[in-house]
Design a protein around this motif. Structure first.
Motif, PDB file in Angstrom:
ATOM      1  N   UNK A  76      -9.495  24.523  50.141  1.00  0.00           N
ATOM      2  CA  UNK A  76      -9.901  24.820  48.764  1.00  0.00           C
ATOM      3  C   UNK A  76     -10.882  25.985  48.733  1.00  0.00           C
ATOM      4  N   UNK A  77     -11.813  25.994  49.649  1.00  0.00           N
ATOM      5  CA  UNK A  77     -12.805  27.068  49.704  1.00  0.00           C
ATOM      6  C   UNK A  77     -12.142  28.417  49.965  1.00  0.00           C
ATOM      7  N   UNK A  78     -11.223  28.449  50.902  1.00  0.00           N
ATOM      8  CA  UNK A  78     -10.519  29.693  51.191  1.00  0.00           C
ATOM      9  C   UNK A  78      -9.729  30.181  49.976  1.00  0.00           C
ATOM     10  N   UNK A  79      -9.044  29.249  49.320  1.00  0.00           N
ATOM     11  CA  UNK A  79      -8.210  29.613  48.172  1.00  0.00           C
ATOM     12  C   UNK A  79      -9.051  30.158  47.023  1.00  0.00           C
ATOM     13  N   UNK A  80     -10.167  29.497  46.729  1.00  0.00           N
ATOM     14  CA  UNK A  80     -11.008  29.919  45.603  1.00  0.00           C
ATOM     15  C   UNK A  80     -11.651  31.270  45.871  1.00  0.00           C
ATOM     16  N   UNK A  81     -12.138  31.474  47.070  1.00  0.00           N
ATOM     17  CA  UNK A  81     -12.843  32.720  47.364  1.00  0.00           C
ATOM     18  C   UNK A  81     -11.882  33.896  47.490  1.00  0.00           C
ATOM     19  N   UNK A  82     -10.623  33.610  47.811  1.00  0.00           N
ATOM     20  CA  UNK A  82      -9.630  34.672  47.881  1.00  0.00           C
ATOM     21  C   UNK A  82      -9.166  35.088  46.490  1.00  0.00           C
ATOM     22  N   UNK A  83      -8.862  34.124  45.648  1.00  0.00           N
ATOM     23  CA  UNK A  83      -8.272  34.427  44.344  1.00  0.00           C
ATOM     24  C   UNK A  83      -9.305  34.697  43.263  1.00  0.00           C
ATOM     25  N   UNK A  84     -10.454  34.047  43.332  1.00  0.00           N
ATOM     26  CA  UNK A  84     -11.422  34.117  42.236  1.00  0.00           C
ATOM     27  C   UNK A  84     -12.746  34.753  42.655  1.00  0.00           C
ATOM     28  N   UNK A  85     -12.672  35.715  43.546  1.00  0.00           N
ATOM     29  CA  UNK A  85     -13.870  36.398  43.996  1.00  0.00           C
ATOM     30  C   UNK A  85     -14.472  37.270  42.903  1.00  0.00           C
ATOM     31  N   UNK A  86     -15.774  37.453  42.943  1.00  0.00           N
ATOM     32  CA  UNK A  86     -16.486  38.201  41.918  1.00  0.00           C
ATOM     33  C   UNK A  86     -16.117  39.685  41.936  1.00  0.00           C
TER      34      UNK A  86
ATOM     35  N   UNK B  54       0.055  42.488  19.584  1.00  0.00           N
ATOM     36  CA  UNK B  54      -1.259  42.851  20.118  1.00  0.00           C
ATOM     37  C   UNK B  54      -1.192  43.106  21.624  1.00  0.00           C
ATOM     38  N   UNK B  55      -1.848  44.158  22.066  1.00  0.00           N
ATOM     39  CA  UNK B  55      -1.908  44.443  23.504  1.00  0.00           C
ATOM     40  C   UNK B  55      -2.668  43.327  24.212  1.00  0.00           C
ATOM     41  N   UNK B  56      -2.107  42.809  25.293  1.00  0.00           N
ATOM     42  CA  UNK B  56      -2.750  41.726  26.027  1.00  0.00           C
ATOM     43  C   UNK B  56      -2.864  42.083  27.506  1.00  0.00           C
ATOM     44  N   UNK B  57      -3.860  41.498  28.124  1.00  0.00           N
ATOM     45  CA  UNK B  57      -4.041  41.567  29.569  1.00  0.00           C
ATOM     46  C   UNK B  57      -4.449  40.185  30.052  1.00  0.00           C
ATOM     47  N   UNK B  58      -4.230  39.929  31.323  1.00  0.00           N
ATOM     48  CA  UNK B  58      -4.766  38.720  31.948  1.00  0.00           C
ATOM     49  C   UNK B  58      -5.758  39.155  33.009  1.00  0.00           C
ATOM     50  N   UNK B  59      -6.999  38.729  32.845  1.00  0.00           N
ATOM     51  CA  UNK B  59      -7.999  38.928  33.889  1.00  0.00           C
ATOM     52  C   UNK B  59      -8.451  37.539  34.322  1.00  0.00           C
ATOM     53  N   UNK B  60      -7.950  37.138  35.470  1.00  0.00           N
ATOM     54  CA  UNK B  60      -8.258  35.798  35.951  1.00  0.00           C
ATOM     55  C   UNK B  60      -9.758  35.660  36.229  1.00  0.00           C
ATOM     56  N   UNK B  61     -10.206  34.425  36.183  1.00  0.00           N
ATOM     57  CA  UNK B  61     -11.617  34.130  36.377  1.00  0.00           C
ATOM     58  C   UNK B  61     -12.149  34.691  37.693  1.00  0.00           C
ATOM     59  N   UNK B  62     -13.428  34.952  37.685  1.00  0.00           N
ATOM     60  CA  UNK B  62     -14.174  35.229  38.898  1.00  0.00           C
ATOM     61  C   UNK B  62     -15.461  34.434  38.818  1.00  0.00           C
ATOM     62  N   UNK B  63     -16.031  34.109  39.933  1.00  0.00           N
ATOM     63  CA  UNK B  63     -17.252  33.306  39.925  1.00  0.00           C
ATOM     64  C   UNK B  63     -18.316  33.932  40.822  1.00  0.00           C
ATOM     65  N   UNK B  64     -19.549  33.666  40.453  1.00  0.00           N
ATOM     66  CA  UNK B  64     -20.664  33.942  41.354  1.00  0.00           C
ATOM     67  C   UNK B  64     -20.637  32.825  42.385  1.00  0.00           C
ATOM     68  N   UNK B  65     -20.398  33.166  43.621  1.00  0.00           N
ATOM     69  CA  UNK B  65     -20.188  32.144  44.648  1.00  0.00           C
ATOM     70  C   UNK B  65     -21.379  31.199  44.746  1.00  0.00           C
TER      71      UNK B  65
ATOM     72  N   UNK C 160     -13.299  41.233  42.738  1.00  0.00           N
ATOM     73  CA  UNK C 160     -12.003  41.464  42.088  1.00  0.00           C
ATOM     74  C   UNK C 160     -12.122  41.329  40.585  1.00  0.00           C
ATOM     75  N   UNK C 161     -12.840  40.295  40.148  1.00  0.00           N
ATOM     76  CA  UNK C 161     -13.029  40.032  38.717  1.00  0.00           C
ATOM     77  C   UNK C 161     -13.698  41.225  38.029  1.00  0.00           C
ATOM     78  N   UNK C 162     -14.782  41.707  38.595  1.00  0.00           N
ATOM     79  CA  UNK C 162     -15.517  42.818  37.985  1.00  0.00           C
ATOM     80  C   UNK C 162     -14.711  44.118  38.023  1.00  0.00           C
ATOM     81  N   UNK C 163     -13.955  44.338  39.083  1.00  0.00           N
ATOM     82  CA  UNK C 163     -13.119  45.536  39.157  1.00  0.00           C
ATOM     83  C   UNK C 163     -12.031  45.501  38.083  1.00  0.00           C
TER      84      UNK C 163
END
Length: 324
Positions: A295-305, A132-143, A307-310
């Motif tokens: 922690x705040x810098x890391x979360x907002x850099x990696x799990x920004x909304x 099966x074709x797979x992708x990984x789309x890491x989480x994003x959050x509404x800040x 990037x997630x939506x794009x």
């Protein structure tokens, strides 16, 4: 694009429906697990529209997002169209595999009519999905709008059904931390937790299914975020806590190892190391704030909304093109 999806995971869905599309969410009179409709404890945009099962046969649908195996037949029945043939489909896997790990076969394994999207690289690594074709789309959050203050000498835990899930959520480890500081536990199905813990439960307060914004405000007042899950996918509550600026004390398991950098908290598989970290952060508020800033810098850099939506727009377009 008109997207049909079920309301299953509140935080993930909240991020997903902030995209540019129109989202049709089934609703049933009992608002049961296959008809929850719009969220009541999360703010969702007007682009999320409730739709009754009887309306789906004539509804304009461009793509279906599934999150549970049984939704495949349910969608085909309600739509009167073959999901995967008449309509493109993406299956989102939120969870770590169960059973014969690491040989657990995914329900969507070896299919050519679906794209399987994992929310973490850990999940993709451990699920056997065959061809099966797979992708990984890491989480994003509404800040979250709440910001960390850490003014209370207490620890915060956000989890779901800790009494029923026990070892999965690390419920049995909570008594190791109650001598250090009181614990405030938030989430669905947490009522009854203090009683289930026995005497250590006297230092535990449970807040069952609070509204998200109110929960964030209260969690952010606690000194540190405690994440004791042994075997679960990356909890969005952990990312949200980091985004508010909370230091993290966590078991070094599953995706938490990748999500929480060493500068943002203390991770270990030795529980006593985490207990010692709790003592340290309770006694040293300045150290807690320093970790929380990272922690705040890391979360907002990696799990920004954004990037997630794009990432999701790219995958949805791919799924549509593949079905033409």
């Amino acid at each position: 694009m008109n997207i049909l999806l079920w309301h299953v995971h509140g935080s993930w869905t909240s991020a997903f429906v902030h995209g540019k599309h129109r989202y049709l969410v089934p609703v049933t009179p009992d608002r049961g697990p296959y008809g929850l409709g719009r969220a009541r404890t999360y703010p969702w945009p007007d682009s999320v529209v409730e739709i009754r099962p009887g309306q789906l046969a004539t509804a304009e649908i461009d793509l279906v997002v599934l999150q549970r195996p049984e939704e495949w037949e349910l969608a085909t029945s309600w739509l009167g169209r073959a999901v995967g043939r008449d309509l493109p489909v993406v299956y989102v896997e939120h969870n770590t595999p169960k059973g014969d790990v690491p040989n657990t076969r995914h329900p969507m394994a070896d299919r050519d009519d679906v794209i399987l999207a994992h929310v973490t690289h850990f999940n993709e690594l451990f699920w056997d999905t065959g061809a099966t074709r797979t992708r990984v789309i890491e989480h994003g959050i509404v800040a979250p709008t709440a910001r960390y203050t850490g003014q209370l000498d207490r620890l915060a835990v956000v989890t779901n059904e800790p009494v029923r899930r026990q070892r999965i959520t690390g419920t049995d480890l909570i008594p190791r931390f109650t001598p250090v500081a009181p614990l405030d536990v938030y989430g669905m199905g947490v009522a009854g937790l203090p009683e289930a813990l026995g005497p250590p439960g006297q230092r535990v307060t449970a807040y069952d299914d609070p509204p998200q914004a109110a929960m964030h405000t209260e969690v952010a007042r606690r000194r540190a975020y405690l994440h004791l899950c042994r075997w679960t996918s990356l909890g969005l509550s952990l990312i949200e806590a980091m985004a508010m600026g909370m230091p993290v004390i966590a078991l070094a398991t599953t995706e938490a190892v990748a999500a929480v950098p060493a500068s943002a908290g203390v991770l270990d598989t030795r529980v006593q190391t985490l207990v010692d970290a709790a003592v340290w952060l309770i006694e040293e508020p300045a150290a807690a704030r320093q970790l929380g800033d990272e922690a705040r810098r890391a979360a907002r850099t990696r799990y920004g909304l954004d990037r997630f939506l794009a990432d999701w727009d790219e995958l949805l377009e791919e799924a549509q093109c593949a079905s033409r």
